[in-house]
Design an enzyme around this catalytic site. Sequence first.
Site, short mmCIF file in Angstrom:
data_model
loop_
_atom_site.label_atom_id
_atom_site.label_comp_id
_atom_site.label_asym_id
_atom_site.label_seq_id
_atom_site.Cartn_x
_atom_site.Cartn_y
_atom_site.Cartn_z
N VAL A 1 22.66 -56.63 11.50
CA VAL A 1 21.98 -55.40 11.09
C VAL A 1 20.47 -55.64 10.91
O VAL A 1 19.65 -54.85 11.39
CB VAL A 1 22.61 -54.82 9.79
N ARG B 1 19.07 -67.27 5.66
CA ARG B 1 19.58 -68.53 5.10
C ARG B 1 19.02 -69.70 5.87
O ARG B 1 18.56 -70.68 5.32
CB ARG B 1 21.11 -68.51 5.22
N GLU C 1 22.66 -45.04 3.24
CA GLU C 1 23.25 -44.31 4.37
C GLU C 1 24.08 -45.23 5.27
O GLU C 1 25.13 -44.84 5.80
CB GLU C 1 22.14 -43.66 5.20
N VAL D 1 28.30 -46.43 5.00
CA VAL D 1 29.55 -45.76 5.42
C VAL D 1 29.37 -45.12 6.80
O VAL D 1 28.39 -44.40 7.03
CB VAL D 1 29.97 -44.65 4.42
N GLY E 1 28.65 -46.17 9.83
CA GLY E 1 27.65 -46.61 10.81
C GLY E 1 26.55 -45.58 11.03
O GLY E 1 25.82 -45.22 10.11
N GLY F 1 29.72 -57.78 17.07
CA GLY F 1 28.99 -57.53 15.82
C GLY F 1 29.56 -56.38 15.00
O GLY F 1 28.89 -55.85 14.13
N GLU G 1 33.15 -57.63 9.83
CA GLU G 1 32.48 -58.26 8.70
C GLU G 1 32.50 -59.77 8.88
O GLU G 1 33.34 -60.31 9.61
CB GLU G 1 33.21 -57.89 7.40
N LYS H 1 34.42 -47.92 1.55
CA LYS H 1 33.76 -46.73 2.11
C LYS H 1 34.43 -45.44 1.63
O LYS H 1 33.74 -44.46 1.30
CB LYS H 1 33.79 -46.80 3.64
P1 NAP Z 1 25.35 -61.03 9.31
O1 NAP Z 1 25.16 -60.85 10.76
O2 NAP Z 1 26.28 -62.08 8.84
O3 NAP Z 1 23.90 -61.28 8.69
C1 NAP Z 1 23.70 -61.68 7.37
C2 NAP Z 1 22.26 -62.13 7.22
O4 NAP Z 1 22.01 -62.46 5.86
C3 NAP Z 1 21.91 -63.38 8.03
O5 NAP Z 1 20.64 -63.22 8.61
C4 NAP Z 1 21.86 -64.50 6.98
O6 NAP Z 1 20.96 -65.54 7.30
C5 NAP Z 1 21.34 -63.72 5.79
N1 NAP Z 1 21.67 -64.32 4.50
C6 NAP Z 1 22.89 -64.60 3.98
N2 NAP Z 1 22.77 -65.10 2.74
C7 NAP Z 1 21.45 -65.14 2.47
C8 NAP Z 1 20.66 -65.58 1.35
N3 NAP Z 1 21.24 -66.04 0.24
N4 NAP Z 1 19.32 -65.48 1.42
C9 NAP Z 1 18.70 -64.99 2.53
N5 NAP Z 1 19.40 -64.55 3.63
C10 NAP Z 1 20.73 -64.65 3.59
O7 NAP Z 1 25.83 -59.67 8.62
P2 NAP Z 1 25.60 -58.18 9.16
O8 NAP Z 1 26.69 -57.81 10.08
O9 NAP Z 1 24.20 -58.01 9.57
O10 NAP Z 1 25.89 -57.35 7.82
C11 NAP Z 1 24.92 -57.23 6.81
C12 NAP Z 1 25.36 -56.13 5.85
O11 NAP Z 1 25.47 -54.89 6.55
C13 NAP Z 1 26.72 -56.33 5.18
O12 NAP Z 1 26.70 -55.78 3.89
C14 NAP Z 1 27.66 -55.51 6.06
O13 NAP Z 1 28.82 -55.09 5.38
C15 NAP Z 1 26.76 -54.35 6.36
N6 NAP Z 1 27.10 -53.57 7.56
C16 NAP Z 1 27.33 -54.21 8.73
C17 NAP Z 1 27.60 -53.46 9.86
C18 NAP Z 1 27.88 -54.08 11.19
O14 NAP Z 1 28.28 -53.34 12.11
N7 NAP Z 1 27.71 -55.37 11.36
C19 NAP Z 1 27.61 -52.06 9.78
C20 NAP Z 1 27.36 -51.44 8.55
C21 NAP Z 1 27.09 -52.22 7.46
P3 NAP Z 1 21.16 -66.44 8.64
O15 NAP Z 1 20.88 -65.51 9.77
O16 NAP Z 1 20.15 -67.53 8.52
O17 NAP Z 1 22.59 -66.91 8.59
N1 HSE Z 2 32.91 -54.05 9.74
C1 HSE Z 2 32.53 -52.69 9.60
C2 HSE Z 2 33.37 -51.85 10.54
C3 HSE Z 2 31.07 -52.53 9.92
O1 HSE Z 2 34.00 -52.41 11.44
O2 HSE Z 2 33.44 -50.65 10.37
C4 HSE Z 2 30.56 -51.12 9.70
O3 HSE Z 2 30.52 -50.81 8.34
#
Ligand code: NAP
Ligand code: HSE
Length: 444
Positions: free
Chosen positions: A14, A45, A129, A132, A134, A187, A190, A205
Amino acid sequence: MRKVTLGLVGGGTVGGGVFQAIKRNGKLIASRLGLRLEIAKVAVRNPGKGRAVAIPSAVLTTDWKAVVADPKIDIIVELIGGTTTARQITIAALKAGKPVVTANKALLSAHGEELFETARLHGANLYYEASVAGGIPIIKILRESLIGNRISHLYGIVNGTCNYILSRMRDKGEDFDFVLSEAQRLGYAEAEPSLDVDGYDAQHKTGILASLAHGFWVNPRTIHVEGIRHISQLDIQFADQLGYVIKQLGVVKQPAPAKNKPRSKNGFQPIQVSVYPALIAKSHVLASMNDVFNAVFIKGDIVGDTLYCGHGAGQDATASAVLSDLADAALDLKFGTANRVPPFVPHEREGWVTPLDDIVCRYYLRLNVVDRPGTFARIANLLGAAKIGISSIIQPEGHQGKSVPVILMIHDAPNRAMTAALKKISQLDVVKGNPVMIRVEQFD
Ligand code: NAP
Ligand code: HSE
């Protein structure tokens, strides 16, 4: 043109999407807002790791505390996931009076009330926003567009990963584990995919949507949740034969009170808030929402039936929702209206969630039984004794003496009676393995 400076914490799927989207549409956004959004820092990280979206090393840091404390940064965007560090980041930023944008539904579900209160106390705002559905602007719809309605029914396909898995299993006959690995690669899933397939992400959600629709913050522990791991190709095929598809649904509705139950407690008609896979008729509009699509069906007392759909997970759809919050946060800063739309307005003090046991619905049952005389009579007797009616039966031919799947479609029955009868049925010596029970959603 005035500049609004952003500090992103998280540069993964994201975070990378937000970085890329601002690069791509920054000028367009600026021309619409009269403000320029500029990303000053991205905390991650591991800054050395390869990223699908390249982020310049000068912008990367590992120190989220410095990002939050930086006086030049106006808005904090929390995109790391989880509920521990994410909570610390959000509280630290709100206490510093900075607006926070988050996509983190797990965080809101667990700590929403605390975060909203912190925001209120410190005159900051919290925007969510992207938490929930997307790219569907469902939070704005519930908080602003439908503000004049009482919401009686809300049904949501709110987990893109589960919808993707169930659609691909049905349409391409693909295996659960393979499709899940595809959802991870794309992507959608979770970091901990159990959140998706065991229903917890949809629980978070659905709780957020139920809270916004009914005015009290729904405790996630009161939400009945079932995942999709037990759904097999066999169930998908039998459902198809019967005229249904299987979708994981978040259900929020005020059901008619069960007989001999008080109609309400403290004047509030309790709501059902549940997450489970359900059979839905192929003719229902939600049945055609496939792949990573999410869809939310809302019935309001003034607007009537409404439907919202779009990509429910993935980099770009989620980034689009984050951009919407960034625009709101930036405009609030521009006009000095920190709480034009507060994150959550608790207006229903007596709200409560009815236990699933009191809910009445229809069921699909798949039993693996030994095909011999008397088997079916024993099952029917147990159901009859519990006053549960069978509406139809399917048993494939030619399995005498062997185990065979039997599908029973069950008339309306209370969950309590159904689970008790099913426990007795599963203990019969002619019933092999675990019975599969899937609710049938009739959208009534
Ligand atoms: P992700 O790809 O695993 O990315 C997580 C990011 O956070 C990475 O860049 C990681 O660093 C960084 N991170 C983790 N711990 C950290 C810390 N302590 N300090 C600084 N940076 C840290 O996860 P994502 O899919 O983007 O999801 C992020 C959030 O959005 C979650 O809450 C998820 O539920 C929500 N979300 C995701 C989607 C989706 O479709 N993926 C949709 C809606 C909502 P590194 O890159 O160095 O590992
Ligand atoms: N893992 C979540 C999904 C990301 O598949 O709906 C979007 O919130």
